[in-house]
Design an enzyme around this catalytic site. Structure first.
Site, PDB file in Angstrom:
ATOM      1  N   ASP A 124       0.846  -1.186   0.000  1.00 28.88           N
ATOM      2  CA  ASP A 124       0.000   0.000   0.000  1.00 28.88           C
ATOM      3  C   ASP A 124       0.885   1.240   0.000  1.00 28.88           C
ATOM      4  OD1 ASP A 124      -2.360  -1.378   0.065  1.00 28.88           O
ATOM      5  OD2 ASP A 124      -2.514  -1.386   2.243  1.00 28.88           O
ATOM      6  N   ASP A 134      -4.491  -2.915   5.039  1.00 27.32           N
ATOM      7  CA  ASP A 134      -4.975  -2.390   6.311  1.00 27.32           C
ATOM      8  C   ASP A 134      -6.485  -2.372   6.432  1.00 27.32           C
ATOM      9  OD1 ASP A 134      -5.577  -0.402   4.540  1.00 27.32           O
ATOM     10  OD2 ASP A 134      -4.281   1.118   5.434  1.00 27.32           O
TER      11      ASP A 134
END
Length: 998
Positions: free
Chosen positions: A435, A741
């Site tokens: 990410d 996440d």
């Protein structure tokens, strides 16, 4: 007669004892009378069960908190999903009052109040299976088949020896085997016991989840273990519900109760029809503030946990692989041992073997049965000890030690391992899909640009914004958010709660736009909320002003280009509304791209007005999504972590490719990737290295397989795009690590070979789906995990090389000596001592080597590389051949070379063999490097184990002669043993000069 006997005869002593007992009883009774009432008055010890018809006296009201409610009734309300029972308690508002909680400010009065609640309602913990004690591991060690055989042989040998030579001299053979076996068992049990404790500690830490609660009027993060009845817990998408409770406030709440009920359907939770929330369920959508009504074993999840006994030991793929190797080597050892057994028995019964004094042994009529049996037992014992040395039972132990050591060190390096297999698999990773936000960047958002219409607004022009536009901006920020602003009083600085993006927007609105969040919430009523998620990339609300009940306002905020596409007009800083045509859209897109090129995240605000009765929009739950008015675009800067660029370069040097997958647009994603070193500045949008998720999604499977290696950045990606990329990379043979996440990242985290979730911003669903939790959300920590993974694999290879060298040397020397001389040169005790050095101490020494930078200079192992490489075969065969040559020379020519008897010769052989392993342990520290001493002083445990081994060997030879079957050596003989063994160092250096394809 003693004086005491004169003073106190038998009768007097009994009377004295009786008097003492009577006095003690009186003291105990007095203590109860005095202290018991005080204990009963203490709130910490009294839990009362009061119903509506019961009377409550004043003393109870003064001293006992929560006397208004029976704890069981709170438990039953949620467990039975009973609206009727809830109604009897006055609804959710009634329960809030009964548990003495403020609906806005949560629990007040601090620590004492929390302590009382725990004593009355219980703590939010669950009973766990008690950890295995030391005795358990001792018993497990005894279950080993070879150990049992050795014990039986030792018992028989002990019996025959004592019968033949008496206790004084007959116990040595059998007793020494017993002592050696118990020593091996003890060391193994201690090691396994310590690792079990370490795994238990890590398991407890991974279960310690943090949640947001409201206490004393402020939102704060606490452990789920510290939650009490009456707490107000704030939950968002991806969170796991930590206790049973009731819906207090929130929007669009949907939960997944499959972990409790087994049903896969998602349930809507609301104030009126279904306000019940169960611990263990997960928030799928929406936002909620829940009132905790029961905790720990009183919850639904607590009942489930109470019936589960989890075992912390799991077998990793590498351990399974080593078990096969152990089994294969063990079969070879069993074959050799059986052959040696047969040879020794044949030689004994045919009279060609020798006794301890060197005389030939003949079986005649005068030979006693016990002498025959004693000889046979000793032969069997020798064969069994060959098996013990041959079977590398230390391999699984080495894996356990390495994993435990690595897990402990990785915790200090900000990585928590949830699954053991991830440690070793990470060392084989070839791709890391990461990410952007919080991983490559600092996740410290700040608004740096602000546009109204087509004009950039700076601090000097803020005062020119019309009051109408300011009011809309304040509403859009303060009402369309899951964050909050907290001020204890007017003099205190504001505290901002929520995600980094929410906190940045709230901070900007408070300090630059003069927003008063509490005032706006009082003046407006929210009708419906559409929460943000990674698929929609926007959030919205519908609301009314209290002074205008007929008009419904719709506010949207989200990814700038998506919000712009929903708008048909825009509002400038003076409040004038202008239509958006194609030319205007081009201008807005250029503004957004310009901000994105500066690595800014672009968030746009839009609103719409719906007059009551307007067709199609009379329902406030149907948020208007077209014909909106654009009234602001902000650019948020999230700086790259300063250490990320060097970490990315380290991964490239290690042959690991980095792919950035982000929800930002193409221009922002490319700018961040260039800043982080993932892309070079020359890379554009036409060479396939930067793509959008939709484009990748629309490729055919063949096109994806062809282009996936080229792609470095995927922008505007959805969770499905990330999952597709992981699946595609695995199909073409990559070992893939993925960071995530969010809740929607869970499929990709599970699909990946190694799932890495974020400890700070990660949801509980993401953490549960992952193998490793990165505690600081930092990409550098991921690189550290990669380095530790390679270290685990490398340490295991070191130990395999070390142990197989000993296995080969021991088997060959014993086989040749048995066939040619009718005896094996090492006694059972000596071989058990070698086994202890080789297995337990060797594993401990080599398994605790820390990672070095040269590990990141090699290509990844991948899936198909063999565990024992050509380099390892070169090293171990050369050392094994040298040891065999030396030991055979000592076996057949040692007496002549040194001019000694057979006993001293056997001691020389044993001593040389042990020191060969000591020196070879240094060689095994480096598989390829010639300098085996590099960094050795940093590994104090290695040096300590080497020192302990040498000291114990001196004790074995010089002081335990009868126990170990050794003879004292003079200084020259000691020097000869050490000198011959030390040749393995230059030999190892020369051998490593021989080029070998790996």
């Amino acid at each position: 007669m003693r004086i005491s006997d004169k003073l106190f005869g038998p009768k007097q002593r009994w009377r004295l004892a009786f008097s003492v007992i009577s006095i003690c009883n009186a003291l105990i009774s007095l203590t109860k009378k005095k202290l018991l009432p005080a204990i009963q008055r203490t709130p910490s010890y009294k839990v009362i069960d009061i119903h509506a018809d019961d009377e409550v006296n004043e003393s109870d009201q003064n001293h006992i908190p929560f006397y208004k409610i029976d704890p069981k009734s709170l438990v039953n309300v949620v467990k039975e999903r009973s609206l009727e029972l809830l109604g009897q308690l006055g609804g959710v508002e009634g329960v809030v009052a009964l548990v003495e909680t403020d609906a806005e400010n949560g629990i007040v009065d601090g620590v004492k109040n929390l302590s009382c609640r725990r004593n009355v309602f219980g703590a939010n913990t669950y009973p766990k299976k008690p950890p295995k004690g030391f005795f358990y591991f001792m018993v497990e060690a005894f279950k080993d088949t070879t150990i049992l055989i050795l014990l039986v042989c030792a018992a028989l040998s002990l019996g025959f020896g004592i019968n033949k030579a008496g206790w004084a001299n007959g116990w040595y053979d059998g007793g020494s085997i017993y002592i050696a076996v118990f020593l091996v068992i003890g060391v193994s049990a201690v090691s396994n016991f310590k690792q079990s404790r370490q795994f238990e500690k890590l398991s407890k830490e991974s279960a310690n989840i943090k949640v947001d609660v409201v206490r004393d009027g402020r939102r704060q993060e606490v452990s789920t273990f510290d939650i009490v009845v009456g707490d107000i817990v704030c939950l968002k998408i991806g969170d796991q519900i930590p206790a049973d409770g009731l819906f207090l406030s929130g929007y669009s709440l949907t939960v997944d109760e499959s972990s409790i009920t087994g049903e896969g359907d998602h349930l809507d939770v609301n104030w009126s029809e279904n306000p019940f929330l169960f611990s263990g369920a997960k928030v799928v959508d929406g936002y909620v503030q829940m009132l905790v009504t029961s905790v720990g074993m009183n919850t639904t999840w607590g009942e489930v946990m109470g019936s589960i006994n989890r075992d912390t030991n799991e077998q990793t793929p590498l351990q399974a692989r080593l078990d096969k190797l152990t089994s294969y080597i063990g079969k070879i050892g069993l074959t050799v041992a059986f052959f040696v057994l047969v040879v020794l028995l044949v030689r004994y019964f045919t009279g060609t073997s020798k006794d301890a004094e060197g005389h030939r042994e003949y079986l005649g009529r005068e030979t006693k049965f016990r002498d025959v049996m004693n000889a046979v037992i000793l032969i069997i014992s020798d064969a069994v000890t060959i098996v013990v040395v041959a079977i590398p039972e230390g391999l699984p132990l080495a894996v356990t030690l390495t994993l435990a050591f690595s897990m402990k060190r990785m915790m200090s390096d900000m990585a928590m391992v949830r699954k053991l297999s991830a440690c070793e698999t990470m060392g084989s990773a070839t791709i890391i899909c990461t990410d952007k936000t919080g991983t490559l960047t600092l996740n410290q958002m700040k608004v740096t640009e602000f546009w109204l219409g087509q004009n950039a607004i700076n601090n000097d022009s803020l005062h020119k914004i019309s009051l109408n536009v300011l009011e809309l901006l304040r509403q859009g920020v303060s009402l369309n958010t899951t964050g909050n602003v907290y001020r204890a009083n007017s003099g205190m600085a504001a505290e901002f709660c929520g995600s980094p993006t929410e906190k940045a927007l709230l901070s900007w609105a408070v300090f630059d736009l003069g927003m008063n969040m509490e005032e706006l919430k009082r003046d407006c009523s929210i009708l419906h909320v559409e929460t943000f998620n990674s698929e929609k990339k926007r959030s919205g609300i519908s609301m009314r002003k209290k002074d205008d009940e007929k008009t419904i306002y719709v506010h949207w905020k989200g990814a700038a280009e998506m919000i712009v596409s929903m708008c048909s007009s825009y509002q400038d800083q003076t409040g004038v509304i202008n239509s958006i045509d194609e030319a205007e859209k081009v201008i807005f897109n250029q503004i957004i791209q310009g901000m994105a090129a500066k690595s800014l995240r672009c968030i746009a605000f839009a609103y719409g007005k719906v007059v009551e009765g307007e067709f199609g929009y009379s329902d406030p739950q149907l948020l208007k999504e077209e014909g909106l008015v654009l009234f602001g675009v902000v650019g948020l800067k999230d700086p790259c972590r300063p250490e990320v660029k060097s970490a990315v370069e380290a991964c490239r040097g290690a042959g690991v490719k980095i792919k950035m997958i982000t929800g930002d647009n193409l221009f922002t994603a490319r700018a961040i990737a260039i800043e982080c070193g993932i892309l070079s500045e020359e890379v554009g949008f036409d060479n396939g290295e930067v793509v959008e998720g939709a484009e990748f999604r629309n490729y055919t499977p063949e096109e994806r397989a062809e282009k996936v290696n080229i792609i470095c950045v995927m922008a505007r990606s959805s969770p499905l795009d990330k999952l597709l990329m992981v699946q595609c990379l695995k199909q073409i043979g990559h070992v893939v690590a993925v960071t995530g996440d969010g809740t929607n990242d869970a499929p990709a985290l599970k699909e990946a070979d190694i799932g890495l979730s974020m400890g700070i911003q990660g949801t509980e669903v993401a953490k549960e789906s992952s193998d490793i939790i990165i505690l600081d959300d930092n990409f550098t920590s991921i690189v550290t995990v990669l380095k530790w993974g390679r270290c685990v694999y490398n340490n295991i290879q070191k130990f395999i090389q070390f142990q197989l060298t000993v296995n080969i040397a021991a088997l060959v020397i014993n086989l040749i000596a048995a066939v040619s001389a009718g005896e094996i040169p090492l006694t059972a005790v000596q071989m058990l001592w070698v086994n202890l050095i080789m297995d337990t101490l060797g594993a401990l020494a080599l398994a605790t080597e820390r990672p070095t930078e040269d590990l990141m200079e090699k290509p990844p192992v991948g899936r198909s590389k063999p565990l024992i490489t050509n380099i390892m075969w070169r090293n171990l065969i050369s050392q094994a051949l040298y040891q065999v040559a030396v030991l055979l020379t000592l076996q057949f020519k040692g007496e002549a070379i040194f001019g000694v008897n057979e006993k001293v010769k056997d001691t020389l052989l044993f001593n040389t063999f042990v020191f060969c392993q000591v020196f070879n342990e240094f060689n095994s520290r480096k598989l390829e490097k010639k300098n085996v001493f590099e960094g050795i002083l940093r590994n104090k445990l290695f040096m300590g184990i080497i020192g302990v081994t040498v000291v114990l060997q001196v004790v074995m030879v010089e002081f335990l002669k009868k126990f170990a079957g050794t003879h004292r050596l003079n200084w020259g003989q000691w020097g000869a043993c050490i000198g011959v063994a030390a040749i393995s160092w230059p030999l190892g250096w020369v051998v490593k000069c021989i080029p070998v394809s790996n």
